[in-house]
Each structure stands twice: as structure tokens, then as C-alpha cells.
Design an enzyme around this catalytic site. Sequence first.
Site, PDB file in Angstrom:
ATOM      1  N   THR A   1       0.847  -1.201   0.000  1.00 24.74           N
ATOM      2  CA  THR A   1       0.000   0.000   0.000  1.00 24.74           C
ATOM      3  C   THR A   1       0.879   1.247   0.000  1.00 24.74           C
ATOM      4  O   THR A   1       0.688   2.171  -0.810  1.00 24.74           O
ATOM      5  CB  THR A   1      -0.922   0.009   1.245  1.00 24.74           C
ATOM      6  OG1 THR A   1      -1.801  -1.116   1.162  1.00 24.74           O
ATOM      7  CG2 THR A   1      -1.726   1.290   1.333  1.00 24.74           C
TER       8      THR A   1
ATOM      9  N   GLN B   1       0.888  -9.562  -5.594  1.00 22.91           N
ATOM     10  CA  GLN B   1       0.356 -10.928  -5.706  1.00 22.91           C
ATOM     11  C   GLN B   1       1.279 -11.866  -6.462  1.00 22.91           C
ATOM     12  O   GLN B   1       1.253 -13.072  -6.246  1.00 22.91           O
ATOM     13  CB  GLN B   1      -1.013 -10.893  -6.413  1.00 22.91           C
ATOM     14  CG  GLN B   1      -2.109 -10.256  -5.599  1.00 22.91           C
ATOM     15  CD  GLN B   1      -2.563 -11.121  -4.410  1.00 22.91           C
ATOM     16  OE1 GLN B   1      -2.453 -12.338  -4.419  1.00 22.91           O
ATOM     17  NE2 GLN B   1      -3.077 -10.473  -3.381  1.00 22.91           N
TER      18      GLN B   1
ATOM     19  N   SER C   1       5.146  -6.829  -1.395  1.00 23.97           N
ATOM     20  CA  SER C   1       4.623  -6.975  -0.035  1.00 23.97           C
ATOM     21  C   SER C   1       5.149  -8.265   0.565  1.00 23.97           C
ATOM     22  O   SER C   1       5.139  -9.313  -0.090  1.00 23.97           O
ATOM     23  CB  SER C   1       3.090  -6.995  -0.083  1.00 23.97           C
ATOM     24  OG  SER C   1       2.569  -7.231   1.204  1.00 23.97           O
ATOM     25  N   ALA C   2       5.589  -8.201   1.836  1.00 23.97           N
ATOM     26  CA  ALA C   2       6.186  -9.390   2.468  1.00 23.97           C
ATOM     27  C   ALA C   2       5.144 -10.414   2.904  1.00 23.97           C
ATOM     28  O   ALA C   2       5.386 -11.620   2.831  1.00 23.97           O
ATOM     29  CB  ALA C   2       7.021  -8.961   3.676  1.00 23.97           C
ATOM     30  N   HIS C   3       3.962  -9.940   3.350  1.00 25.93           N
ATOM     31  CA  HIS C   3       3.040 -10.894   3.972  1.00 25.93           C
ATOM     32  C   HIS C   3       2.276 -11.753   2.968  1.00 25.93           C
ATOM     33  O   HIS C   3       1.526 -12.644   3.352  1.00 25.93           O
ATOM     34  CB  HIS C   3       2.087 -10.182   4.943  1.00 25.93           C
ATOM     35  CG  HIS C   3       0.997  -9.366   4.299  1.00 25.93           C
ATOM     36  ND1 HIS C   3      -0.255  -9.855   4.055  1.00 25.93           N
ATOM     37  CD2 HIS C   3       0.981  -8.077   3.857  1.00 25.93           C
ATOM     38  CE1 HIS C   3      -1.012  -8.909   3.513  1.00 25.93           C
ATOM     39  NE2 HIS C   3      -0.284  -7.820   3.380  1.00 25.93           N
TER      40      HIS C   3
ATOM     41  N   THR D   1      13.414   4.801  11.603  1.00 25.49           N
ATOM     42  CA  THR D   1      14.314   3.709  11.988  1.00 25.49           C
ATOM     43  C   THR D   1      13.917   2.434  11.262  1.00 25.49           C
ATOM     44  O   THR D   1      12.739   2.060  11.257  1.00 25.49           O
ATOM     45  CB  THR D   1      14.251   3.487  13.520  1.00 25.49           C
ATOM     46  OG1 THR D   1      14.588   4.718  14.153  1.00 25.49           O
ATOM     47  CG2 THR D   1      15.207   2.389  13.957  1.00 25.49           C
TER      48      THR D   1
ATOM     49  N   CYS E   1      -9.828  -6.596   1.417  1.00 23.18           N
ATOM     50  CA  CYS E   1      -9.884  -5.188   1.781  1.00 23.18           C
ATOM     51  C   CYS E   1     -11.303  -4.630   1.681  1.00 23.18           C
ATOM     52  O   CYS E   1     -11.621  -3.618   2.274  1.00 23.18           O
ATOM     53  CB  CYS E   1      -8.957  -4.384   0.893  1.00 23.18           C
ATOM     54  SG  CYS E   1      -7.377  -5.193   0.703  1.00 23.18           S
TER      55      CYS E   1
END
Length: 377
Positions: free
Chosen positions: A74, A179, A199-201, A239, A321
Site C-alpha cells: 500500500t 500478488q 509486499s512481504a506478507h 528507523t 480489503c
Amino acid sequence: MRQIYLDYAATTPADPRVIECVRTALDAEGDFANPSSAHRPGRNALARVDEARRQVADRIGADPREIIFTSGATEANNLALKGLAARHPAGHIVTSAIEHSSVLDVCAALEQNGHAVTRVAPDAHGAITTQAVMDALRADTFLVSVMHANNETGVINDLAAIAQVCRERGIAFHSDAAQSLGSQPLDMQSVPLDLLSLSAHKVYGPKGLGALFVRRRAGLELAPLLHGGGQERGLRPGTLATHQIAGFGMACALLGDADEVRRITALRDRLQQGIVALGDVQVHGSGERLPGHLNVGFGGVRGETLLRALDGLAVSQGSACHAASMRPSHVLEAMGVSGELAQASLRFSLGRFTTEAEIEAAIALLARVLPALRSRG
Ligand code: PMP
């Protein structure tokens, strides 16, 4: 009731090897220090970040210096579109009608601020064709944003062809690959893409982390969304989240297993065959699709009752979403699917931990529940 999880497109469980990697970057014995600190623990944490940056870059054939870590796809989409739009006041953007809301809503916001936006419709297969993109270009188009694979149907777009068209015309090309990262080879060396969101997840990594690939070339100086400590080449200060970054790196290093892709494809095909055998269903999206995706409309069923009746099966109606809104999917709508059938459509998505037993149980559950729903009309 034990749930059969077939919603990998919404998110994936983290791989145990990723979880271990994350842990070793969090605790007092591990690389918890601030990677910007000059002392030895800080330098060790920076080494973990550097390694992860290389692992992510390797997965897409990029230079590590081209990877900007963000909080997810996002934010990467926001940074790409708003960051470039800030350099081109009032210019024209081409996107597609089937993008994720984190592209569509950004485009709507840019439109409010004076940019012009054209939303290209998909073809009957659910794909965005190169020709449709070409037809939408204008003299003042500075950006094209077309997703690699659609999150609802899994239909894959021909990025290389669209990227080539954009490059020839000097137009920046962004793609949302949230995706497709898990299963599709992506090579920034051969595909002339400028900006790519990850996106990592979605790939067995931690939630709350993603990346934007920003090609190192003139004319692609993005304006940052945030101002602060200058991290990530000034594009994303704050950070660095060493543990999440390390986890994403590990997740990327674990991708690319051809056997895994074949296994998931076979399970998806078995699920599709089992569902089609129930009759009066329509599979949405054809042609090249992601291996784990299956989107099906069930004829003769009311949308509201479908998910409720399938308690025990964790699947999505449209994208996660929008799950709360019960609006018919904008993707299926753009593909010409009627509102009624779109409401009675489900997205099944499979992944690394899906088993044959789960697929057979899902088919059996549908075979039991559907006739009852249909007789109720
Ligand atoms: N783009 C697409 C195509 C997606 O499927 C998603 C996740 N639903 C996102 C962007 C947003 O990703 P993130 O959750 O990392 O912000």
C-alpha cells in the site's frame, strides 16, 4: 470448527524459517540495535538489513540500491504514484479499472488535485492488454500503473510488453506485484519497468513490510511522502524495522521453488475441476493465471448466504480489503460479470501449506452445501 484456510491471496502464514529469522533480529542476544548506529551492534544490524536488501533485489533481478523498504505494498503504491505525480503537476496517468484500492484510491486523490486519470478496462479474460494501454496514452501521460497479477482473479498481465511501450515513449511504468512475487519470475534487468511494489506478507513474510523498487535512472526522482532522518535514500525516513526486513529477505530467499509452484497449480486445478463438476458455475479469469488463484461465481445462489453457509472454509468474497462493504467486486464488474453473479462469487487461493486433504474437504463441503442453498433460491 477447524478452518480450511484457502485465502493465501489475502495473507499467508509466515514460514517457520522466517519466524526464526525475525526472532534473531529482535531480542537482546540478536541484532536488535538501530542499523543507523555507528557502534558494532548497529553495524551488525545494518549487515542484516544489507543482506535482506540483497535477497529482495536478487528475487527481482535488481540492484540492492534500488530497493526502498516501506510498510507494505500500500505504501509502496502511494510512494510510487504520489512521489512521481509531485514532479509532474497536472499531467496524465494511465491505470487500469482492476487495480487494488491502494492504486485506484491514490489515482482518485490525484485526480482531485488536478491530475487526469484514464482507467483501462480489462478484456474478457480479465487481462489488461498492451493495445488498450497504448490507446489510452496522451501527449501529457507521464505514468502508467498496471498491476502484474490481479488479486481477485489471479490473471497475469504482460508486463514486459507494456513496459516496452512505455520505455519507447519515455513514460514511467509502475507495477503492483504484491500478488505475483511469490510465484512469477520477475527480472528488472530484462523488463524495462521503473517502479515495482512488493509486499512481504503475501510471500510467507511478516505483515507491515514491503518494498518499492525504484530504477536508478534520470527522470525518476520521487518526492518522499514522509520527511525525517533520511533513511532509504531520503525516500522513506524512520528507523529501519530490522526484524521485518530480515524476515522479508528470508522469505524472498525461500521463493522460486518450481516443485512448489507445480504442486499448488495441481491442487488448484483439482479444486477447479471439483467445483466445475457441481454445475452452474462460472470461473472468472482465463489465460495465464497465478498458480494458487481460483475465482468462481455460483449460479442460483444468493451472495449473502454463500459465505455464511461455508463456515469452516476461510475464503474471500472479492478482495479482503472490501470484505466489509458487500459491494460487488469492481474487478468482476469491470470484466462484465453481472452484479448478482459477482455477489455469489468466491475467491479461493492456495499456498505453500495447502494440502490435498484440505482441497478434498473443501470440495466435499461445497458439494454438501450448494444443493441446499440452490433449492432455497
Ligand atoms: N496490492 C495488491 C494487488 C494486493 O493484493 C494487496 C494486499 N491485499 C496490496 C496491494 C496491499 O498490500 P499491503 O497489505 O502490503 O499494504
